[in-house]
Design a protein around this motif. Structure first.
Motif, PDB file in Angstrom:
ATOM      1  N   LEU A  39       1.113 -13.673 -14.452  1.00  0.00           N
ATOM      2  CA  LEU A  39      -0.483 -14.263 -14.274  1.00  0.00           C
ATOM      3  C   LEU A  39      -0.410 -15.302 -15.483  1.00  0.00           C
ATOM      4  N   GLN A  40       0.145 -15.138 -16.596  1.00  0.00           N
ATOM      5  CA  GLN A  40      -0.122 -16.224 -17.678  1.00  0.00           C
ATOM      6  C   GLN A  40       0.402 -17.560 -17.205  1.00  0.00           C
ATOM      7  N   ALA A  41       1.694 -17.623 -16.514  1.00  0.00           N
ATOM      8  CA  ALA A  41       2.338 -18.571 -15.979  1.00  0.00           C
ATOM      9  C   ALA A  41       1.488 -19.356 -14.787  1.00  0.00           C
ATOM     10  N   ASP A  42       0.884 -18.604 -14.024  1.00  0.00           N
ATOM     11  CA  ASP A  42       0.155 -18.898 -12.957  1.00  0.00           C
ATOM     12  C   ASP A  42      -1.271 -19.841 -13.601  1.00  0.00           C
ATOM     13  N   MET A  43      -2.001 -19.042 -14.541  1.00  0.00           N
ATOM     14  CA  MET A  43      -2.880 -19.833 -15.236  1.00  0.00           C
ATOM     15  C   MET A  43      -2.535 -20.983 -15.955  1.00  0.00           C
ATOM     16  N   ALA A  44      -1.333 -21.013 -16.503  1.00  0.00           N
ATOM     17  CA  ALA A  44      -0.879 -22.339 -17.082  1.00  0.00           C
ATOM     18  C   ALA A  44      -0.697 -23.348 -15.871  1.00  0.00           C
ATOM     19  N   ARG A  45      -0.083 -23.113 -14.730  1.00  0.00           N
ATOM     20  CA  ARG A  45       0.067 -24.034 -13.785  1.00  0.00           C
ATOM     21  C   ARG A  45      -1.094 -24.354 -13.150  1.00  0.00           C
ATOM     22  N   GLN A  46      -2.093 -23.655 -13.206  1.00  0.00           N
ATOM     23  CA  GLN A  46      -3.448 -23.965 -12.395  1.00  0.00           C
ATOM     24  C   GLN A  46      -4.296 -25.155 -13.610  1.00  0.00           C
ATOM     25  N   GLU A  47      -4.199 -24.698 -14.793  1.00  0.00           N
ATOM     26  CA  GLU A  47      -4.802 -25.598 -15.723  1.00  0.00           C
ATOM     27  C   GLU A  47      -4.087 -26.994 -15.863  1.00  0.00           C
ATOM     28  N   SER A  48      -2.741 -26.993 -15.594  1.00  0.00           N
ATOM     29  CA  SER A  48      -2.000 -28.402 -15.311  1.00  0.00           C
ATOM     30  C   SER A  48      -2.487 -29.067 -14.025  1.00  0.00           C
ATOM     31  N   ASP A  49      -2.613 -28.282 -13.140  1.00  0.00           N
ATOM     32  CA  ASP A  49      -3.077 -28.913 -11.636  1.00  0.00           C
ATOM     33  C   ASP A  49      -4.499 -29.469 -12.023  1.00  0.00           C
ATOM     34  N   ILE A  50      -5.357 -28.949 -12.461  1.00  0.00           N
ATOM     35  CA  ILE A  50      -6.678 -29.288 -12.627  1.00  0.00           C
ATOM     36  C   ILE A  50      -6.633 -30.707 -13.620  1.00  0.00           C
ATOM     37  N   ALA A  51      -5.736 -30.599 -14.788  1.00  0.00           N
ATOM     38  CA  ALA A  51      -5.757 -31.579 -15.444  1.00  0.00           C
ATOM     39  C   ALA A  51      -5.177 -32.916 -14.741  1.00  0.00           C
ATOM     40  N   SER A  52      -4.347 -32.788 -13.846  1.00  0.00           N
ATOM     41  CA  SER A  52      -3.689 -33.889 -13.068  1.00  0.00           C
ATOM     42  C   SER A  52      -4.620 -34.521 -12.248  1.00  0.00           C
ATOM     43  N   ILE A  53      -5.478 -33.581 -11.465  1.00  0.00           N
ATOM     44  CA  ILE A  53      -6.332 -33.858 -10.526  1.00  0.00           C
ATOM     45  C   ILE A  53      -7.447 -34.617 -11.086  1.00  0.00           C
ATOM     46  N   GLN A  54      -7.975 -34.110 -12.249  1.00  0.00           N
ATOM     47  CA  GLN A  54      -9.221 -34.869 -13.107  1.00  0.00           C
ATOM     48  C   GLN A  54      -8.550 -36.139 -13.635  1.00  0.00           C
ATOM     49  N   ARG A  55      -7.266 -36.453 -14.006  1.00  0.00           N
ATOM     50  CA  ARG A  55      -6.743 -37.672 -14.136  1.00  0.00           C
ATOM     51  C   ARG A  55      -6.965 -38.666 -13.091  1.00  0.00           C
ATOM     52  N   GLU A  56      -6.645 -38.226 -11.851  1.00  0.00           N
ATOM     53  CA  GLU A  56      -6.609 -38.978 -10.593  1.00  0.00           C
ATOM     54  C   GLU A  56      -7.959 -39.186 -10.227  1.00  0.00           C
ATOM     55  N   LEU A  57      -8.948 -38.218 -10.547  1.00  0.00           N
ATOM     56  CA  LEU A  57     -10.414 -38.640 -10.052  1.00  0.00           C
ATOM     57  C   LEU A  57     -10.735 -39.888 -11.232  1.00  0.00           C
ATOM     58  N   ASP A  58     -10.320 -39.758 -12.449  1.00  0.00           N
ATOM     59  CA  ASP A  58     -10.646 -40.851 -13.554  1.00  0.00           C
ATOM     60  C   ASP A  58     -10.042 -42.150 -13.083  1.00  0.00           C
ATOM     61  N   ARG A  59      -9.213 -42.241 -12.494  1.00  0.00           N
ATOM     62  CA  ARG A  59      -8.662 -43.698 -12.027  1.00  0.00           C
ATOM     63  C   ARG A  59      -9.259 -44.072 -10.863  1.00  0.00           C
ATOM     64  N   LEU A  60      -9.850 -43.521 -10.009  1.00  0.00           N
ATOM     65  CA  LEU A  60     -10.599 -44.105  -8.920  1.00  0.00           C
ATOM     66  C   LEU A  60     -11.911 -44.804  -9.409  1.00  0.00           C
ATOM     67  N   PRO A  61     -12.217 -46.044  -8.668  1.00  0.00           N
ATOM     68  CA  PRO A  61     -13.350 -46.977  -9.048  1.00  0.00           C
ATOM     69  C   PRO A  61     -14.653 -46.116  -8.834  1.00  0.00           C
TER      70      PRO A  61
END
Length: 160
Positions: A138-160
């Motif tokens: 569960l801890q590993a899955d939560m860390a992975r999901q948090e990393s995924d959320i951060a990367s998706i948020q970075r991609e959203l911030d790059r869009l105009p």
């Protein structure tokens, strides 16, 4: 001497010459080969035993390399302003849907994790090691999901 005797003599000379060439020692010096014993001895080359070496002139290792120029990438057609805005809005919608999905999964994992003390199942009451493994997963899955959320948020911030 007749024609037959001269032909036989010529055949023996050719046979002797080819036997002399075949009997020559071949030495390997790294990626190079030579039949010059003195040079091979100076360079510490190894004798090639049992077999023939075929020399191909003009190969890649011969130093005759032609300069290779990279080909430019094929031109990608540019979209006009309206098309690009449509693509950007589609990309934003897709990324937003992925972000919402990842956040929902993280919320579900946090609920199951229960702040570090998930509820034990009937099997885990008898097998404490299984419980610890599930907590770690569960801890590993939560860390992975948090990393995924951060990367998706970075991609959203790059869009105009």
């Amino acid at each position: 001497m007749g024609l037959k005797t001269g032909g036989a003599l010529w055949g023996l000379v050719c046979l002797g010459a080819s036997a002399g060439v075949a009997a020559q020692n071949i030495y390997r010096c790294g990626n190079e080969y030579t039949n010059q014993a003195r040079m091979a001895k100076e360079r510490g080359c190894k004798l090639v035993e049992g077999g023939q070496v075929t020399v191909i002139h003009g190969a890649a290792g011969s130093g005759n390399r032609a300069a290779v120029t990279p080909q430019p990438a094929p031109a990608v057609p540019r979209a006009n302003g309206a098309q690009q805005r449509a693509r950007d809005s589609d990309a934003r919608a897709i990324l937003q849907a992925e972000l919402n999905k990842a956040q929902a999964q993280l919320a579900s994992l946090k609920a199951a994790y229960n702040e570090g003390s998930p509820e034990r199942s009937a099997l885990e009451l008898r097998n404490p090691q299984g419980y610890l493994q599930r907590v770690d997963a569960l801890q590993a899955d939560m860390a992975r999901q948090e990393s995924d959320i951060a990367s998706i948020q970075r991609e959203l911030d790059r869009l105009p």
